[in-house]
Write an enzyme that holds these catalytic residues in place. Sequence first.
Site, mmCIF file in Angstrom:
data_model
loop_
_atom_site.group_PDB
_atom_site.id
_atom_site.type_symbol
_atom_site.label_atom_id
_atom_site.label_comp_id
_atom_site.label_asym_id
_atom_site.label_seq_id
_atom_site.Cartn_x
_atom_site.Cartn_y
_atom_site.Cartn_z
ATOM 1 N N GLU A 84 54.758 15.372 14.627
ATOM 2 C CA GLU A 84 54.360 14.098 13.858
ATOM 3 C C GLU A 84 52.742 14.246 14.071
ATOM 4 O O GLU A 84 52.492 14.341 15.528
ATOM 5 C CB GLU A 84 55.010 12.922 14.380
ATOM 6 N N ASP A 134 56.530 12.309 2.893
ATOM 7 C CA ASP A 134 55.797 11.691 2.123
ATOM 8 C C ASP A 134 55.878 12.091 0.497
ATOM 9 O O ASP A 134 55.537 13.338 0.347
ATOM 10 C CB ASP A 134 54.078 11.739 2.275
ATOM 11 N N LYS A 138 51.872 10.234 -7.013
ATOM 12 C CA LYS A 138 51.047 10.504 -8.342
ATOM 13 C C LYS A 138 50.940 11.986 -8.553
ATOM 14 O O LYS A 138 50.807 12.812 -7.855
ATOM 15 C CB LYS A 138 49.755 9.943 -7.971
ATOM 16 N N ASP A 170 63.932 9.445 -0.851
ATOM 17 C CA ASP A 170 64.427 8.246 -1.996
ATOM 18 C C ASP A 170 63.855 8.414 -3.128
ATOM 19 O O ASP A 170 63.729 7.281 -3.959
ATOM 20 C CB ASP A 170 64.186 6.805 -1.045
ATOM 21 N N THR A 205 68.621 4.155 7.987
ATOM 22 C CA THR A 205 67.517 3.283 8.225
ATOM 23 C C THR A 205 67.683 1.690 7.613
ATOM 24 O O THR A 205 68.107 1.701 6.648
ATOM 25 C CB THR A 205 65.933 3.836 7.802
ATOM 26 N N GLU A 208 66.115 2.145 4.205
ATOM 27 C CA GLU A 208 67.443 2.763 3.255
ATOM 28 C C GLU A 208 68.294 1.717 3.088
ATOM 29 O O GLU A 208 68.741 1.544 1.748
ATOM 30 C CB GLU A 208 67.740 3.822 4.231
#
Length: 226
Positions: A84, A134, A138, A170, A205, A208
């Site tokens: 990360e 991520d 757009k 998602d 989560t 979620e």
Amino acid sequence: MENPAFNRAIRSFVLRQGHLTASQQRAIDEGMPRWGIDYQPQALDLAQAFGREAPKIMEIGFGMGTATAEIAAANPQNDYLGVEVHSPGVGNLCKLIAEQNLSNLRLIRHDAVEVMDNMLPDGCLDGVHIFFPDPWHKKRHNKRRLIQAPFIEKLVKKLKPGGYLHAATDWEDYAIQIMEVFSSNPDLQNSAEGYAPRPDYRPLTKFEARGIRLGHGVWDIVFTRK
Ligand SMILES: C[S@@+](CC[C@H](N)C(=O)[O-])C[C@H]1O[C@@H](n2cnc3c(N)ncnc32)[C@H](O)[C@@H]1O
């Protein structure tokens, strides 16, 4: 911070400054010498890093690390390598490791693309998790999406034959893209008919669960290396 104008590579993340709480900073200072692995452009010996031979699963972009810690705690037979770039998340996961005394989790605070390219020997992983990457939703930002064919081609080589690649998202159009990228890779095969049911090891989560209540979808895509 880097000036993006001088940065030729298109990255899947933007490093945000600040927002590191004092306790996250403390957790990093105390935790990273114990559980952190420094990024360096040389092959990493995973068995040595974890001090044992056990299945090795890498998670890319663990965010705040809540699911990561839960998975590691529930699966002590496996070793988990979390990668990360976001420091508050690294601090949070260091805290969770300390609180739960987890011995099967190691962290690298660095771009997973460079970690993959420069630190991971071919065939070293039993699994890869990419949960809610991520979405860069757009159109003009789609090119920043992590899961694209050239990246997956390289990542698949890091898996052992039979090893798995599990992505969850998602965003429906990202789910479609992931399905296309995985399906068109000749070394991968789908573990399910189309999208997979959420495997038991991936915790639901809070975010979620809320999305599902609101009628939003979540797609799990799980392929294995032939
Ligand atoms: C939308 S968040 C999801 C976090 C977490 N997996 C979850 O489900 O809550 C995506 C995360 O991926 C991280 N990320 C994106 N590109 C990355 C890269 N190339 N290397 C490491 N981390 C990355 C971001 O910093 C961010 O924390």
